[in-house]
Design an enzyme around this catalytic site. Structure first.
Site, PDB file in Angstrom:
ATOM      1  N   HIS A 146      -2.364   6.810  11.415  1.00 12.99           N
ATOM      2  CA  HIS A 146      -2.765   6.376  12.461  1.00 12.99           C
ATOM      3  C   HIS A 146      -2.850   7.039  13.735  1.00 12.99           C
ATOM      4  O   HIS A 146      -2.024   8.119  13.659  1.00 12.99           O
ATOM      5  CB  HIS A 146      -1.942   5.142  12.996  1.00 12.99           C
ATOM      6  N   CYS A 171      -3.712   6.410   0.680  1.00 12.54           N
ATOM      7  CA  CYS A 171      -3.507   5.651  -0.202  1.00 12.54           C
ATOM      8  C   CYS A 171      -3.190   6.028  -1.678  1.00 12.54           C
ATOM      9  O   CYS A 171      -3.421   5.330  -2.781  1.00 12.54           O
ATOM     10  CB  CYS A 171      -4.850   4.320  -0.311  1.00 12.54           C
ATOM     11  N   ILE A 179      -6.181  -1.282   4.637  1.00 15.73           N
ATOM     12  CA  ILE A 179      -5.753  -2.391   5.078  1.00 15.73           C
ATOM     13  C   ILE A 179      -4.319  -2.585   4.267  1.00 15.73           C
ATOM     14  O   ILE A 179      -4.306  -1.978   3.105  1.00 15.73           O
ATOM     15  CB  ILE A 179      -6.348  -3.826   4.496  1.00 15.73           C
ATOM     16  N   GLY A 180      -3.178  -2.974   4.644  1.00  8.06           N
ATOM     17  CA  GLY A 180      -2.008  -3.286   4.235  1.00  8.06           C
ATOM     18  C   GLY A 180      -1.226  -4.206   4.862  1.00  8.06           C
ATOM     19  O   GLY A 180      -1.065  -4.215   6.143  1.00  8.06           O
ATOM     20  N   GLY A 232       0.843  -1.153   0.050  1.00  6.28           N
ATOM     21  CA  GLY A 232       0.000  -0.170   0.030  1.00  6.28           C
ATOM     22  C   GLY A 232       0.767   1.168   0.020  1.00  6.28           C
ATOM     23  O   GLY A 232       2.050   1.269  -0.047  1.00  6.28           O
TER      24      GLY A 232
END
Length: 233
Positions: free
Chosen positions: A90, A181, A151-152, A85
């Site tokens: 976060h 992304c 998701i990665g 990705g």
């Protein structure tokens, strides 16, 4: 992925509460090595991070929209990591999940593993009254054209690390500092959609239940000391 690994397969859950990203990254790598060596079971790590931006293998610093001074002022670090990705964020109010899973017990199928993570997230959101889904060609979970989970993953020796991040009540100003992304998309949080606050631990517990269903796990709580074989000190 439900049914692919059979019933009653054991996994453990390690809750870190709120923890520094760099320290957690080192822990992931340690757990990954232990899982590859057969010294630990499948482990699902859950954590809430201090503000941080990560760049995956296909990440570009052109997708960082804030200057180094702006990032420093907000206390946001930047890490280049080995997951798949591009760029993601976060921070507080986000459920981050790192499954350290041996895919030799799950069909040796990375795509299927990712779809299992997506499916567990979609089911969790449905439990909360939120209709979400996939978007062809873009791993993650979406509510219409807004992204709610990223998701990665990274896989070595058929063992995974990194994972997913579900926005529960994330600071939108921090997300505005990146092009998530590499896309010009809007992100959204669970609380935005519900119009009320919701406890992060409640979302975590609901997600773990759905994840266990997807992977055929009986999941047990564990401690850092236990999962490191008594070597956490």
């Amino acid at each position: 992925m439900a049914g692919s690994s059979g019933p009653n397969r054991r996994a453990v859950h390690l809750s870190l509460g709120r923890a520094d990203y760099g320290w957690t990254l080192d822990l992931q790598r340690t757990l990954h090595a232990r899982r590859k060596a057969g010294a630990a079971p499948d482990v699902v790590v859950t954590v809430e991070h201090d503000p941080v931006i990560t760049l995956g293998r296909s990440g570009s610093r052109d997708h960082l929209l804030a200057s180094p001074d702006e990032l420093k002022r907000e206390g946001i670090g930047v890490f280049e990591v080995e997951r798949g990705g591009d760029v993601t964020y976060h921070g507080p109010g986000q459920l981050v999940v790192y499954p350290i899973v041996d895919l030799r017990g799950h069909g040796r199928d990375v795509r299927r593993f990712v779809r299992g993570l997506e499916g567990a997230t979609i089911a969790t959101l449905a439990d909360l009254g939120i209709e979400a889904g996939r978007r062809d060609g873009y791993p993650g979970v979406w509510v219409s054209d807004r992204k709610i989970a990223s998701i990665g993953v990274y896989v070595s020796g058929w063992v995974t690390r990194h994972g997913l991040a579900l926005n529960v009540a994330v600071n939108p100003a921090h997300f505005a500092m990146i092009r998530p992304c590499g896309l010009s998309v809007e992100t959204v949080s669970v609380c935005d959609l519900l119009g009320r606050t919701i406890d992060l631990d409640r979302v975590r517990d609901a997600f773990l239940e759905r994840l266990a269903e997807r992977f055929g796990w009986v999941m047990e709580a564990t401690s850092l000391d236990e999962v490191l074989g008594g070597a956490s000190g």
